[in-house]
Enzyme design. Structure first.
Site, PDB file in Angstrom:
ATOM      1  CB  SER A 187      -0.922  -0.074   1.123  1.00  0.00           C
ATOM      2  OG  SER A 187      -0.188  -0.133   2.270  1.00  0.00           O
ATOM      3  CG  HIS A 215      -3.711  -0.901  -2.569  1.00  0.00           C
ATOM      4  ND1 HIS A 215      -4.248   0.489  -2.592  1.00  0.00           N
ATOM      5  CD2 HIS A 215      -3.340  -1.127  -1.101  1.00  0.00           C
ATOM      6  CE1 HIS A 215      -3.990   0.899  -1.174  1.00  0.00           C
ATOM      7  NE2 HIS A 215      -3.603  -0.131  -0.386  1.00  0.00           N
ATOM      8  CE  LYS A 246      -7.672   0.999   0.679  1.00  0.00           C
ATOM      9  NZ  LYS A 246      -6.808  -0.038   1.490  1.00  0.00           N
TER      10      LYS A 246
HETATM   11  C1  LIG Z   1      -6.965   0.273   2.969  1.00  0.00           C
HETATM   12  C2  LIG Z   1      -6.227  -0.880   3.391  1.00  0.00           C
HETATM   13  C3  LIG Z   1      -6.939  -1.903   4.314  1.00  0.00           C
HETATM   14  C4  LIG Z   1      -8.069  -1.584   5.074  1.00  0.00           C
HETATM   15  O1  LIG Z   1      -9.285  -1.509   4.257  1.00  0.00           O
HETATM   16  P1  LIG Z   1     -10.348  -0.173   4.754  1.00  0.00           P
HETATM   17  O2  LIG Z   1     -11.531  -0.852   3.997  1.00  0.00           O
HETATM   18  O3  LIG Z   1      -9.706   1.086   4.301  1.00  0.00           O
HETATM   19  O4  LIG Z   1     -10.776  -0.368   6.150  1.00  0.00           O
HETATM   20  C5  LIG Z   1      -6.613  -3.254   4.604  1.00  0.00           C
HETATM   21  N1  LIG Z   1      -5.378  -3.514   3.811  1.00  0.00           N
HETATM   22  C6  LIG Z   1      -4.775  -2.512   2.784  1.00  0.00           C
HETATM   23  C7  LIG Z   1      -3.509  -3.347   2.253  1.00  0.00           C
HETATM   24  C8  LIG Z   1      -5.033  -1.404   2.457  1.00  0.00           C
HETATM   25  O5  LIG Z   1      -4.471  -0.721   1.866  1.00  0.00           O
END
Ligand SMILES: *Cc1c(COP(=O)(O)O)cnc(C)c1O
Length: 400
Positions: A187, A215, A246
């Site tokens: 990330s 991602h 995302k």
């Molecule tokens: C953003 C993210 C999460 C958490 O997800 P949310 O829905 O924002 O709580 C988990 N793992 C990774 C790798 C992330 O980038």
């Protein structure tokens, strides 16, 4: 000031001094390639809304329809007051998209990791994580009570040495469960796990793999299912995790896998059981996004994103020899010093560009960075504007 606030204020002063102060910025527009705050419009390179779906008409309409049909709130946990239809429609669509027999959604990705890892493992087990996995997987790995081992980032030799150690813990009567956790696209660095080799390795040692595709979902692979699809190993990954907030532009997290996995989570995942279900609108928006991603528009948006990513690399002067099949939308510009990173983010903001300075504890101390994210909503003109803004800044000492 009372003793409580005095204690907190001293800690906050220390954060400021270390360049680690964080604050909320109120935004008065939807998320998109341009956002408004403090009465000004900014070119936005900070969002994980990779396909530009967060404010897409199809998602907005699906959310509004769900509010109309099912109301604003879900009432209670899905096990308590009944499980609203939009969650089931979302999970069926998700399982079909991922090619698994079942899927389960949670209120956030964070809650997904917390519930899943603590449901799968206990004190007799072993959990092995990549050094750079997301905080939610670290927190859950600590909480589950299993022995926690960390392998050097993407280092399969280091991982194998831990697997050999784990194997030695088996007795004639009992063999610990061994779960490896990694991310497909990291990330804060945007690099990829060596997934194919990792799957070969974990199979050799009889370990399980949990892959966080936060991602990569919606972006990578022929059907945009993620890195496991791209590398042809989806059916060998026991626990496929991802988020709905995302590339899918909504909110929530998911696990895709076997029926037994999903049934275990429904019965044991505490963040699922002891938490009110998400609002139906979020489920409906995510469902609309999954349908959209699989269609022609999804393919076009992914293509546009990849083109923007390539332009972003060029604009930032970062090596352009990347494998085009595996370009990630996350492009970090490593600065190092925390205060320096904040100063650069501030300077860019003054030039109308919004990009976050990522610092400890999100990344290691001394590895602060500007984290640029490309989206399908960006245009070549946006990149030119970024290039002009960067041109006015002093050159950075290091690059990613
Ligand atoms: C953003 C993210 C999460 C958490 O997800 P949310 O829905 O924002 O709580 C988990 N793992 C990774 C790798 C992330 O980038």
């Amino acid at each position: 000031m009372n003793a409580f606030d005095q204690d907190l204020t001293a800690r906050l002063d220390q954060l400021r001094q270390d360049g680690l102060w964080r604050e909320l910025r109120r935004v008065d527009s939807p998320q998109g390639s341009r956002i408004q705050f403090e009465g000004r419009e900014y070119l936005n390179f900070s969002s994980n809304d990779y396909l530009g779906l967060a404010n897409h008409p199809a998602l907005r309409e699906a959310a509004a329809r769900a509010v109309h049909d099912f109301g604003a709130g879900a009432g209670a946990s899905r096990l308590i007051c009944g499980s609203l239809a939009p969650f089931h429609e979302l999970e069926e669509s998700l399982a079909a998209f991922k090619g698994t027999s079942a899927a389960l959604t949670f209120s956030t990705g964070y809650a997904t990791a917390m519930g899943t890892i603590t449901a799968l493992l206990g004190t007799d087990d072993i959990v092995i994580v990549d050094k750079l996995v997301h905080a939610c997987c670290i927190d859950a790995a600590r909480l589950c009570g299993a022995k926690l081992r960390v392998f050097r980032h993407n280092d399969l030799e280091d991982l194998e040495s831990i697997l050999i150690w784990a194997t030695s813990k088996a007795t004639s009567s009992q063999r610990p469960r061994v779960l490896i956790i990694t991310e497909s696209v990291f990330s804060m660095d945007g690099d990829f796990a060596p997934l194919h080799a990792l799957v070969e390795l974990k199979d050799r040692y009889g370990a399980w793999l949990m892959l966080d595709e936060a991602h990569a979902t919606g972006l990578l692979g022929k059907h945009r299912r993620g890195l496991a699809e791209l590398e042809g190993v989806a059916d060998r990954v026991e626990v496929q995790m991802g988020t709905l907030g995302k590339a899918f532009g909504a909110s929530g997290g998911y696990i895709a896998g076997s029926r037994a996995l999903v049934d275990l989570l429904i019965n044991r995942a505490r963040s699922f059981i002891f938490s009110t279900a998400p609002v139906p609108a979020a489920a409906a928006a995510a469902h609309a996004a999954i349908e959209l991603v699989q269609g022609k528009e999804g393919a076009e948006r992914a293509r546009q994103l990849h083109s923007i990513v390539r332009q972003l690399w060029q604009t930032l002067g970062i090596g352009a020899d990347a494998n085009t099949a595996s370009l990630s939308a996350i492009v970090p510009k490593i600065i190092g010093d925390e205060g320096d990173a904040v100063a650069r983010a501030t300077a860019l903001r003054e030039r109308g560009v919004f990009v976050p300075a990522i610092r400890y504890p999100t990344v290691a101390r001394g590895s602060a960075r500007l984290r640029f994210t490309a989206t399908a909503g960006h245009t070549a003109a946006d990149l030119a504007q970024l290039g002009a803004a960067l041109g006015n800044l002093a050159p950075t000492t290091t690059t990613a």
